[in-house]
Write a protein that holds these residues in place. Structure first.
Motif, PDB file in Angstrom:
ATOM      1  N   LEU A  23     -88.916  -9.092  47.942  1.00 51.46           N
ATOM      2  CA  LEU A  23     -87.927  -9.958  47.303  1.00 51.46           C
ATOM      3  C   LEU A  23     -87.377 -10.925  48.349  1.00 51.46           C
ATOM      4  O   LEU A  23     -86.912 -10.494  49.405  1.00 51.46           O
ATOM      5  CB  LEU A  23     -86.790  -9.118  46.718  1.00 51.46           C
ATOM      6  CG  LEU A  23     -87.231  -8.099  45.673  1.00 51.46           C
ATOM      7  CD1 LEU A  23     -86.088  -7.139  45.360  1.00 51.46           C
ATOM      8  CD2 LEU A  23     -87.689  -8.796  44.416  1.00 51.46           C
ATOM      9  N   PRO A  24     -87.425 -12.225  48.074  1.00 54.33           N
ATOM     10  CA  PRO A  24     -86.909 -13.198  49.042  1.00 54.33           C
ATOM     11  C   PRO A  24     -85.409 -13.020  49.263  1.00 54.33           C
ATOM     12  O   PRO A  24     -84.657 -12.754  48.334  1.00 54.33           O
ATOM     13  CB  PRO A  24     -87.185 -14.546  48.390  1.00 54.33           C
ATOM     14  CG  PRO A  24     -88.123 -14.287  47.272  1.00 54.33           C
ATOM     15  CD  PRO A  24     -87.960 -12.860  46.879  1.00 54.33           C
ATOM     16  N   GLU A  25     -85.021 -13.176  50.527  1.00 53.69           N
ATOM     17  CA  GLU A  25     -83.610 -13.057  50.877  1.00 53.69           C
ATOM     18  C   GLU A  25     -82.911 -14.394  50.616  1.00 53.69           C
ATOM     19  O   GLU A  25     -83.464 -15.464  50.890  1.00 53.69           O
ATOM     20  CB  GLU A  25     -83.513 -12.705  52.363  1.00 53.69           C
ATOM     21  CG  GLU A  25     -82.288 -11.955  52.749  1.00 53.69           C
ATOM     22  CD  GLU A  25     -82.370 -11.444  54.180  1.00 53.69           C
ATOM     23  OE1 GLU A  25     -82.231 -10.245  54.368  1.00 53.69           O
ATOM     24  OE2 GLU A  25     -82.589 -12.260  55.096  1.00 53.69           O
ATOM     25  N   ARG A  26     -81.713 -14.332  50.056  1.00 51.35           N
ATOM     26  CA  ARG A  26     -80.930 -15.529  49.752  1.00 51.35           C
ATOM     27  C   ARG A  26     -79.462 -15.275  50.098  1.00 51.35           C
ATOM     28  O   ARG A  26     -78.974 -14.159  49.962  1.00 51.35           O
ATOM     29  CB  ARG A  26     -80.991 -15.864  48.255  1.00 51.35           C
ATOM     30  CG  ARG A  26     -82.369 -16.102  47.711  1.00 51.35           C
ATOM     31  CD  ARG A  26     -82.846 -17.508  48.046  1.00 51.35           C
ATOM     32  NE  ARG A  26     -84.097 -17.806  47.376  1.00 51.35           N
ATOM     33  CZ  ARG A  26     -85.272 -17.808  47.975  1.00 51.35           C
ATOM     34  NH1 ARG A  26     -85.365 -17.511  49.243  1.00 51.35           N
ATOM     35  NH2 ARG A  26     -86.366 -18.098  47.309  1.00 51.35           N
ATOM     36  N   TRP A  27     -78.781 -16.325  50.518  1.00 54.18           N
ATOM     37  CA  TRP A  27     -77.338 -16.228  50.719  1.00 54.18           C
ATOM     38  C   TRP A  27     -76.666 -16.428  49.367  1.00 54.18           C
ATOM     39  O   TRP A  27     -77.090 -17.263  48.574  1.00 54.18           O
ATOM     40  CB  TRP A  27     -76.852 -17.292  51.703  1.00 54.18           C
ATOM     41  CG  TRP A  27     -77.187 -16.958  53.115  1.00 54.18           C
ATOM     42  CD1 TRP A  27     -78.213 -17.485  53.854  1.00 54.18           C
ATOM     43  CD2 TRP A  27     -76.528 -16.033  53.958  1.00 54.18           C
ATOM     44  NE1 TRP A  27     -78.222 -16.917  55.095  1.00 54.18           N
ATOM     45  CE2 TRP A  27     -77.192 -16.028  55.203  1.00 54.18           C
ATOM     46  CE3 TRP A  27     -75.431 -15.189  53.801  1.00 54.18           C
ATOM     47  CZ2 TRP A  27     -76.798 -15.230  56.265  1.00 54.18           C
ATOM     48  CZ3 TRP A  27     -75.038 -14.386  54.858  1.00 54.18           C
ATOM     49  CH2 TRP A  27     -75.714 -14.411  56.078  1.00 54.18           C
ATOM     50  N   THR A  28     -75.612 -15.659  49.119  1.00 57.86           N
ATOM     51  CA  THR A  28     -74.879 -15.776  47.861  1.00 57.86           C
ATOM     52  C   THR A  28     -73.397 -15.528  48.115  1.00 57.86           C
ATOM     53  O   THR A  28     -73.020 -14.946  49.140  1.00 57.86           O
ATOM     54  CB  THR A  28     -75.436 -14.787  46.808  1.00 57.86           C
ATOM     55  OG1 THR A  28     -74.834 -15.047  45.548  1.00 57.86           O
ATOM     56  CG2 THR A  28     -75.199 -13.343  47.204  1.00 57.86           C
ATOM     57  N   VAL A  29     -72.577 -15.948  47.202  1.00 56.77           N
ATOM     58  CA  VAL A  29     -71.128 -15.746  47.317  1.00 56.77           C
ATOM     59  C   VAL A  29     -70.835 -14.248  47.326  1.00 56.77           C
ATOM     60  O   VAL A  29     -71.409 -13.484  46.553  1.00 56.77           O
ATOM     61  CB  VAL A  29     -70.390 -16.432  46.139  1.00 56.77           C
ATOM     62  CG1 VAL A  29     -68.926 -16.090  46.134  1.00 56.77           C
ATOM     63  CG2 VAL A  29     -70.585 -17.934  46.207  1.00 56.77           C
ATOM     64  N   CYS A  30     -69.966 -13.837  48.198  1.00 53.31           N
ATOM     65  CA  CYS A  30     -69.614 -12.426  48.323  1.00 53.31           C
ATOM     66  C   CYS A  30     -69.024 -11.912  47.009  1.00 53.31           C
ATOM     67  O   CYS A  30     -68.069 -12.488  46.487  1.00 53.31           O
ATOM     68  CB  CYS A  30     -68.606 -12.229  49.447  1.00 53.31           C
ATOM     69  SG  CYS A  30     -68.044 -10.518  49.612  1.00 53.31           S
ATOM     70  N   PRO A  31     -69.592 -10.828  46.457  1.00 55.38           N
ATOM     71  CA  PRO A  31     -69.087 -10.309  45.185  1.00 55.38           C
ATOM     72  C   PRO A  31     -67.754  -9.556  45.312  1.00 55.38           C
ATOM     73  O   PRO A  31     -67.066  -9.362  44.322  1.00 55.38           O
ATOM     74  CB  PRO A  31     -70.195  -9.353  44.732  1.00 55.38           C
ATOM     75  CG  PRO A  31     -70.843  -8.903  45.991  1.00 55.38           C
ATOM     76  CD  PRO A  31     -70.765 -10.081  46.923  1.00 55.38           C
ATOM     77  N   GLU A  32     -67.379  -9.180  46.526  1.00 54.99           N
ATOM     78  CA  GLU A  32     -66.126  -8.443  46.712  1.00 54.99           C
ATOM     79  C   GLU A  32     -64.910  -9.369  46.713  1.00 54.99           C
ATOM     80  O   GLU A  32     -63.896  -9.075  46.104  1.00 54.99           O
ATOM     81  CB  GLU A  32     -66.156  -7.638  48.018  1.00 54.99           C
ATOM     82  CG  GLU A  32     -67.214  -6.561  48.048  1.00 54.99           C
ATOM     83  CD  GLU A  32     -66.985  -5.474  47.015  1.00 54.99           C
ATOM     84  OE1 GLU A  32     -65.842  -5.018  46.867  1.00 54.99           O
ATOM     85  OE2 GLU A  32     -67.961  -5.093  46.359  1.00 54.99           O
TER      86      GLU A  32
END
Length: 130
Positions: free
Chosen positions: A30-39
């Motif tokens: 699975l490609p790694e992606r930056w995403t908004v922190c869910p916490e």
């Protein structure tokens, strides 16, 4: 693109798909992606967890208004422990999964969390803190 930060089934970007037709396990990268922190929802900070589950009735009546003003203004916020204040975290792109793989991933994830909840309940029944 759908990115997940729930890595309960993903190790080093790989999830293992059980192919029912060939009866073999297929590693899917699975490609790694930056995403908004869910916490912290990208804020980099969260309300101090020391106050979780606290009731205002625990405070002296004279201190309640001052506490609530500080709490709602963010005076007691702390750096998000998940993203360490960065506001983003690494996740994995689930959109590369086929519909069959995605359905299996969801079933595996449901089973994982069901097993985890059962283990925690057993530990609590044995007197351990979870």
């Amino acid at each position: 693109m759908e990115v997940t930060t729930n890595t309960a089934l993903i190790w080093d970007g790989v999830w293992h798909f059980w192919n029912r037709q060939t009866k073999t396990e297929v590693p899917v990268t699975l490609p790694e992606r930056w995403t908004v922190c869910p916490e912290c929802d990208g804020e980099g900070k969260i309300g101090n967890p020391a106050f979780n589950g606290m009731s205002l009735s625990e405070l002296d009546a004279d201190d309640r208004d001052d506490f609530m003003d500080g709490y709602t203004s963010g005076r007691y916020d702390v750096t998000c422990g998940h993203c360490k204040g960065r506001t983003t975290v690494k996740g994995y792109d689930l959109s590369v999964l086929t519909p069959e793989q995605r359905a299996q991933y969801e079933r595996d994830l449901d089973q994982h969390w069901s097993d985890f909840a059962l283990q925690q309940a057993e530990r609590r029944a044995e007197g351990y803190e979870c």
